[in-house]
Design an enzyme around this catalytic site. Structure first.
Site, PDB file in Angstrom:
ATOM      1  N   CYS A 131       0.831  -1.326   0.066  1.00  0.00           N
ATOM      2  CA  CYS A 131      -0.289   0.065  -0.003  1.00  0.00           C
ATOM      3  C   CYS A 131       0.896   1.242   0.257  1.00  0.00           C
ATOM      4  O   CYS A 131       0.171   2.379  -0.266  1.00  0.00           O
ATOM      5  CB  CYS A 131      -0.983   0.025   1.221  1.00  0.00           C
ATOM      6  SG  CYS A 131      -2.011  -1.342   1.262  1.00  0.00           S
ATOM      7  N   HIS A 269      -3.766   7.297   3.300  1.00  0.00           N
ATOM      8  CA  HIS A 269      -3.795   5.633   2.803  1.00  0.00           C
ATOM      9  C   HIS A 269      -5.142   5.372   3.374  1.00  0.00           C
ATOM     10  O   HIS A 269      -5.699   5.329   4.525  1.00  0.00           O
ATOM     11  CB  HIS A 269      -3.058   4.645   3.772  1.00  0.00           C
ATOM     12  CG  HIS A 269      -3.081   3.478   3.477  1.00  0.00           C
ATOM     13  ND1 HIS A 269      -3.598   2.681   2.093  1.00  0.00           N
ATOM     14  CD2 HIS A 269      -2.907   2.200   4.252  1.00  0.00           C
ATOM     15  CE1 HIS A 269      -3.860   1.577   2.328  1.00  0.00           C
ATOM     16  NE2 HIS A 269      -3.129   0.819   3.522  1.00  0.00           N
ATOM     17  N   ASN A 299     -10.574  -0.876   1.027  1.00  0.00           N
ATOM     18  CA  ASN A 299      -9.200  -0.657   0.906  1.00  0.00           C
ATOM     19  C   ASN A 299      -8.697  -1.116  -0.321  1.00  0.00           C
ATOM     20  O   ASN A 299      -8.340  -2.183  -0.761  1.00  0.00           O
ATOM     21  CB  ASN A 299      -8.369  -1.445   2.068  1.00  0.00           C
ATOM     22  CG  ASN A 299      -6.849  -1.398   1.797  1.00  0.00           C
ATOM     23  OD1 ASN A 299      -6.262  -0.715   1.277  1.00  0.00           O
ATOM     24  ND2 ASN A 299      -6.130  -1.888   3.239  1.00  0.00           N
TER      25      ASN A 299
END
Length: 343
Positions: A131, A269, A299
């Protein structure tokens, strides 16, 4: 508060190394298929209420079975180029940030470069910070622009639905598929550009895909043991993220000669709403300064920060002179923050 860099390798960099680069364009691609929490309850031992309370996610996207990450990259890259007023022929590099590339070889960035028609571009893949891949890719692009390049396309794309166990609740409810792209160009108004950055890491196997590499090659046994799927210790992610992100943000902001209160926009994020809220609370900043896309996208890995930035750009919420930062943490653990002033 002591930061995780005490047990890790942080990049200690000069505050005044401002790089005059501009985010000239952005684009995203979202697969058509929407998967709601209610649909997940049909196959997983969970409820809509549990998912929303623990993650803030209500739905996510799934890539069609006949498509790959490179297809999402191309679909996000084209509108980013259009937004920047450039063509693929203008690009000096195409950087793809993804831990779910099309296949081990050849390069996914090369596939994307060919499909876009970016004949002069150097293809580069950033793969194993998960990520945080997208932020590392932007920093790499910024240094290429400082040395020789004039235009670089950075695409962050992840298709976690291909590497999460459909029978496992912990990972099954979190992730969505998406791609986000930015075009970075050389030059910025006086005092604008990439003002500072901070990156750190601490080796951990709390988020991993155990099989498929040289340590545990693919075999009948690894497939039967389901070790090609993503494994994640949610508690470890929470503890590391809520420490690392605020500390990294403060460090990058300080290196820019600013304070947290000076930052207009926080593009964080998009992992978990509770993590975002905890990080912003630790910083003492109201949540309205941190756009949220995870509620409807899940996500989306390194693409998450890009979706938040693109949303703010398309809604014309980032004005000339505004300061903003991008901050994320990925498997490894690896984390980072980039601090910009908009040109």
């Amino acid at each position: 508060m002591n930061g995780p860099e005490e047990a890790a390798g942080n990049c200690a960099l000069d505050v005044r190394l401002t790089l005059p680069i501009t985010v000239a364009g952005s684009g995203i691609h979202l697969p058509e298929t929407v998967v709601t929490n209610r649909q997940l309850t049909e196959t997983l031992d969970t409820t809509d209420e549990w998912i929303v309370r623990r993650t803030g996610i209500r739905e996510r996207r799934r890539l069609a079975p006949d498509q790959a990450v490179s297809d999402m990259c191309v679909a996000a890259g084209r509108p980013a180029l259009l937004d920047a007023g450039l063509t693929a022929a203008d690009l000096d590099a195409v950087i793809v940030a993804s831990y779910t590339g099309d296949q081990p070889l050849p390069s996914t960035a090369l596939i994307v470069k060919e499909q876009l028609g970016a004949e002069r571009a150097l293809p580069l893949d950033v793969t194993q910070a998960a990520c945080a891949n997208g932020l590392q890719a932007i920093l790499l692009a910024a240094h290429l622009l400082e040395v020789s390049a004039r235009a670089v396309l950075v695409i962050a794309a992840d298709c976690a639905s291909r590497v999460t166990d459909p029978l496992e609740r912990t990972t099954g409810v979190f992730f969505g598929d998406a791609a986000g792209a930015v075009v970075l160009t050389r030059g910025a108004a006086a005092g604008a550009g990439l003002l500072s950055w901070d990156f750190g890491s601490k080796l951990s196997y709390d988020v991993e895909i155990p099989a498929g590499g040289s340590r545990l090659p693919t075999s009948v046994n690894t497939v039967a043991d389901r070790t090609h799927y993503l494994r994640m210790d949610g508690r470890a992610v929470w503890e590391t993220a809520t420490r690392a992100l605020p500390h990294s943000i403060r460090t990058a902001v300080d290196r820019a000669g600013l304070t947290v209160a000076d930052i207009d926009h926080f593009f964080l994020h998009q992992a978990n709403l509770n993590i975002l809220q905890a990080a912003m609370a630790e910083l003492g900043v109201p949540m309205e300064r941190a756009p949220v896309t995870l509620d409807r996208l899940g996500n989306t890995g390194s693409a998450g920060v890009f979706t938040a930035l693109h949303q703010a750009r398309t809604e014309h919420r980032v004005g000339a002179g505004d300061t903003y930062l991008l901050s994320a943490i990925g498997a490894g653990f690896q984390w980072g923050t980039l601090c910009f002033r908009h040109s």
